[in-house]
Scaffold this active site. Structure first.
Site, PDB file in Angstrom:
ATOM      1  N   LYS A 128     -89.929 -41.899 -72.997  1.00 30.42           N
ATOM      2  CA  LYS A 128     -88.629 -42.461 -72.577  1.00 30.42           C
ATOM      3  C   LYS A 128     -88.277 -43.720 -73.370  1.00 30.42           C
ATOM      4  CE  LYS A 128     -85.013 -43.859 -70.518  1.00 30.42           C
ATOM      5  NZ  LYS A 128     -83.724 -43.225 -70.696  1.00 30.42           N
ATOM      6  N   CYS A 158     -79.339 -49.112 -71.656  1.00 31.69           N
ATOM      7  CA  CYS A 158     -80.720 -48.755 -72.037  1.00 31.69           C
ATOM      8  C   CYS A 158     -81.125 -49.181 -73.446  1.00 31.69           C
ATOM      9  CB  CYS A 158     -80.899 -47.247 -71.902  1.00 31.69           C
ATOM     10  SG  CYS A 158     -80.727 -46.682 -70.200  1.00 31.69           S
TER      11      CYS A 158
HETATM   12  N1  LIG Z   1     -77.911 -46.748 -66.064  1.00 31.59           N
HETATM   13  C1  LIG Z   1     -78.341 -45.859 -66.934  1.00 31.59           C
HETATM   14  O1  LIG Z   1     -77.551 -45.320 -67.713  1.00 31.59           O
HETATM   15  C2  LIG Z   1     -79.796 -45.469 -66.991  1.00 31.59           C
HETATM   16  C3  LIG Z   1     -80.172 -44.353 -67.751  1.00 31.59           C
HETATM   17  C4  LIG Z   1     -81.511 -43.988 -67.794  1.00 31.59           C
HETATM   18  C5  LIG Z   1     -82.452 -44.760 -67.124  1.00 31.59           C
HETATM   19  N2  LIG Z   1     -82.066 -45.846 -66.411  1.00 31.59           N
HETATM   20  C6  LIG Z   1     -83.091 -46.610 -65.722  1.00 31.59           C
HETATM   21  O2  LIG Z   1     -83.043 -46.270 -64.332  1.00 31.59           O
HETATM   22  C7  LIG Z   1     -83.350 -47.413 -63.512  1.00 31.59           C
HETATM   23  C8  LIG Z   1     -82.196 -47.674 -62.570  1.00 31.59           C
HETATM   24  O3  LIG Z   1     -81.062 -48.004 -63.344  1.00 31.59           O
HETATM   25  P1  LIG Z   1     -79.609 -48.018 -62.702  1.00 31.59           P
HETATM   26  O4  LIG Z   1     -78.662 -48.161 -63.828  1.00 31.59           O
HETATM   27  O5  LIG Z   1     -79.446 -46.901 -61.746  1.00 31.59           O
HETATM   28  O6  LIG Z   1     -79.674 -49.405 -61.900  1.00 31.59           O
HETATM   29  P2  LIG Z   1     -78.584 -49.933 -60.861  1.00 31.59           P
HETATM   30  O7  LIG Z   1     -78.666 -51.413 -60.952  1.00 31.59           O
HETATM   31  O8  LIG Z   1     -77.288 -49.249 -61.061  1.00 31.59           O
HETATM   32  O9  LIG Z   1     -79.149 -49.446 -59.458  1.00 31.59           O
HETATM   33  C9  LIG Z   1     -80.333 -49.905 -58.926  1.00 31.59           C
HETATM   34  C10 LIG Z   1     -80.151 -49.963 -57.416  1.00 31.59           C
HETATM   35  O10 LIG Z   1     -81.422 -50.220 -56.828  1.00 31.59           O
HETATM   36  C11 LIG Z   1     -81.205 -51.044 -55.696  1.00 31.59           C
HETATM   37  N3  LIG Z   1     -82.466 -51.690 -55.334  1.00 31.59           N
HETATM   38  C12 LIG Z   1     -83.155 -52.616 -56.014  1.00 31.59           C
HETATM   39  N4  LIG Z   1     -84.287 -52.933 -55.369  1.00 31.59           N
HETATM   40  C13 LIG Z   1     -84.335 -52.183 -54.242  1.00 31.59           C
HETATM   41  C14 LIG Z   1     -85.238 -52.040 -53.173  1.00 31.59           C
HETATM   42  N5  LIG Z   1     -86.376 -52.751 -53.108  1.00 31.59           N
HETATM   43  N6  LIG Z   1     -84.935 -51.186 -52.174  1.00 31.59           N
HETATM   44  C15 LIG Z   1     -83.794 -50.460 -52.204  1.00 31.59           C
HETATM   45  N7  LIG Z   1     -82.886 -50.544 -53.198  1.00 31.59           N
HETATM   46  C16 LIG Z   1     -83.154 -51.384 -54.214  1.00 31.59           C
HETATM   47  C17 LIG Z   1     -80.136 -51.998 -56.149  1.00 31.59           C
HETATM   48  O11 LIG Z   1     -79.498 -52.601 -55.034  1.00 31.59           O
HETATM   49  C18 LIG Z   1     -79.217 -51.076 -56.958  1.00 31.59           C
HETATM   50  O12 LIG Z   1     -78.195 -50.543 -56.160  1.00 31.59           O
HETATM   51  C19 LIG Z   1     -83.645 -48.541 -64.499  1.00 31.59           C
HETATM   52  O13 LIG Z   1     -85.012 -48.592 -64.750  1.00 31.59           O
HETATM   53  C20 LIG Z   1     -82.902 -48.106 -65.750  1.00 31.59           C
HETATM   54  O14 LIG Z   1     -83.456 -48.659 -66.916  1.00 31.59           O
HETATM   55  C21 LIG Z   1     -80.746 -46.203 -66.313  1.00 31.59           C
END
Ligand SMILES: NC(=O)c1ccc[n+]([C@@H]2O[C@H](COP(=O)([O-])OP(=O)(O)OC[C@H]3O[C@@H](n4cnc5c(N)ncnc54)[C@H](O)[C@@H]3O)[C@@H](O)[C@H]2O)c1
Length: 451
Positions: free
Chosen positions: A222, A276
């Protein structure tokens, strides 16, 4: 519950799926599992986000084709519900963790949210449940940080009465559901049987290759795929800088290089934004950075330097028109990080606008896809001294330079994406400057650093 029993529950859709973190990754995956027939419970700390989701409204920014309809449907059938209370996952057979894993100002991973999410669910986790980390993490995190944390907090033994895997996401905002359903994935497991169980689970929502592997390999794949992209973009950007320095045209050079077999030089540009690509290279090298990682660090530096370079180009072209940057008005066309999308996350335009304002310029931002900047191009161009093309939105390929010539104060432009018809803009009276070819417009390297 054994893995054999869990496999049976997956096949019959009796398994209950919990998802922690309902953002860009967690919300679509929750909807997809619910749509495929699993009773799905999503947990998020943000009460407003949970309330919106329970009302059937996606809280995500930007257009996400298909997601609102699937969310509405899984709320209607009550297959999916959201909560702020992690204890509601007590009956979950599978818990997917999709919380944020950012980096700090020193590019170090911040895994507090991941640790907090794992610690909180550990207190309620059912015996034999499968925990899957979907968040992107530095290689080594699942085996060395999360596995011992879960074993300690639950008092259970890994791969006996507690199962753990890492199945990273490859989605891109704007295509979340389509990517989720159609892109292949690596399914890392703490044991071979766990990896195969994860394959069986994701087979219910993914119509592409699912490769069973170990957690470390999944983490490496990844983060490496995004670091690979970043390094390749950095090569294109560095080539653009070299072309400017020697008076060449990177766009022509790139096209001709790519006629050579096996060469695929990417497009240079104003920098790298989004969620990312600017982050994952740092996660990849987080546990190896001081020893071996040099190229990936250099690539990050090159890409991070590009918005500042665009500001340099603006200063140079204004200088050629006898305008001082501090007294200039600049129209910045494009504020999102991606063409034809409305997400400004980590956009190079944010840095360009900040730098120009620090230098005293008045900056007018226009972007048809970003609601707060969705004024017309004509409106943005009124009385400006330079028009800067930051993003290759389709609309910018059709600009009427003759009309714009009548609106601007000084007719200069910087095209950071090579999307303007240079001949048409020049014929309309604009002095054209293009990233990767500006020195070829008679602006010599000696003029580069003059202000
Ligand atoms: N956004 C993208 O395009 C993308 C693509 C691939 C991978 N990722 C990876 O996926 C992961 C999530 O990214 P995202 O963009 O969805 O993040 P995001 O910030 O949109 O969502 C994360 C959510 O998790 C919640 N959260 C945090 N701690 C928590 C807890 N202890 N209990 C419950 N909820 C909690 C937050 O309130 C938030 O709503 C990251 O590691 C990111 O690098 C993101």
């Amino acid at each position: 519950m054994t893995l054999v029993e869990l496999r049976r529950k997956i096949d019959t859709r009796e398994a209950i799926v919990g998802v922690i973190g309902l953002g860009y990754v967690g919300l679509p995956v929750s909807c997809a599992f619910a749509e495929s027939g699993f009773s799905t419970i999503g947990v998020d700390l943000k009460a407003a986000r949970v309330a919106a989701i329970n009302d059937g409204v996606s809280p995500l920014e930007g257009d996400e084709p298909g997601l609102p309809a699937v969310l509405a449907e899984v709320r209607r059938t009550q297959r999916f519900r959201a909560t702020t209370d992690v204890n509601e996952l007590a009956d979950a057979d599978v818990v997917v963790i999709a919380v944020e894993t950012p980096i700090d100002a020193d590019h170090r991973p911040r895994l507090e949210a991941l640790v907090a999410a794992c610690s909180s669910v550990a207190t309620t986790l059912k015996r034999g449940a499968l925990v899957i980390i979907e968040s992107t993490v530095p290689p080594g995190t699942t085996d060395s940080l999360i596995a011992p944390l879960l074993e300690r907090a639950t008092g259970r033994r890994l791969s006996e009465d507690l199962h753990l895997g890492h199945c990273p996401e490859r989605v891109m905002p704007g295509k979340l559901l389509a990517n989720l359903r159609g892109m292949s994935r690596v399914c890392g497991g703490a044991s071979r049987e766990t990896a195969e169980t994860i394959v069986a689970l994701y087979r219910t929502i993914v119509n592409a290759d699912l490769d069973a592997t170990d957690c470390l390999t999944a983490e490496l794949v990844k983060t490496a795929e995004n670091a690979y992209r970043d390094v390749n973009i950095a090569f294109a950007n560095e080539l653009a800088l070299i072309c400017e320095a020697v008076g060449g045209n990177v766009w022509q050079v790139r096209e001709l290089v790519n006629k050579s077999p096996g060469r695929h030089v990417l497009l240079p540009g104003a920098g790298v934004g989004g969620h990312c690509i600017p982050k994952d290279p740092w996660l990849l090298i987080a546990n190896a950075r001081d020893s071996v990682a040099r190229l990936i660090v250099a690539a990050r530096q090159v890409n991070d330097s590009m918005p500042v370079h665009v500001v340099d180009l603006v200063c140079r072209i204004l200088e050629g028109a006898d305008r001082r940057i501090g007294e200039s008005r600049i129209a910045l066309l494009g504020y999102s990080y991606l063409e034809n999308s409305g997400l400004p996350l980590n956009s190079p335009s944010i840095i360009v606008a900040e730098r120009l304002r620090e230098l005293g310029a008045h900056v007018v931002i226009q972007d048809p896809h970003v609601p707060e900047h969705a004024r017309s191009v004509q409106d943005a161009a009124q009385g400006v001294d330079c028009v800067v093309l930051m993003v290759a939105h389709a609309q910018y390929r059709e600009l009427d330079w003759v009309t714009l010539r009548g609106l601007v104060r000084t007719a200069t432009m910087v095209d950071a994406r090579n999307i303007v018809d240079e001949a048409a803009a020049s014929a309309a009276g604009f002095t054209y400057g293009g990233l990767g070819k500006m020195a070829s417009r008679g602006l010599t390297p000696a003029a580069l650093h003059r202000r």
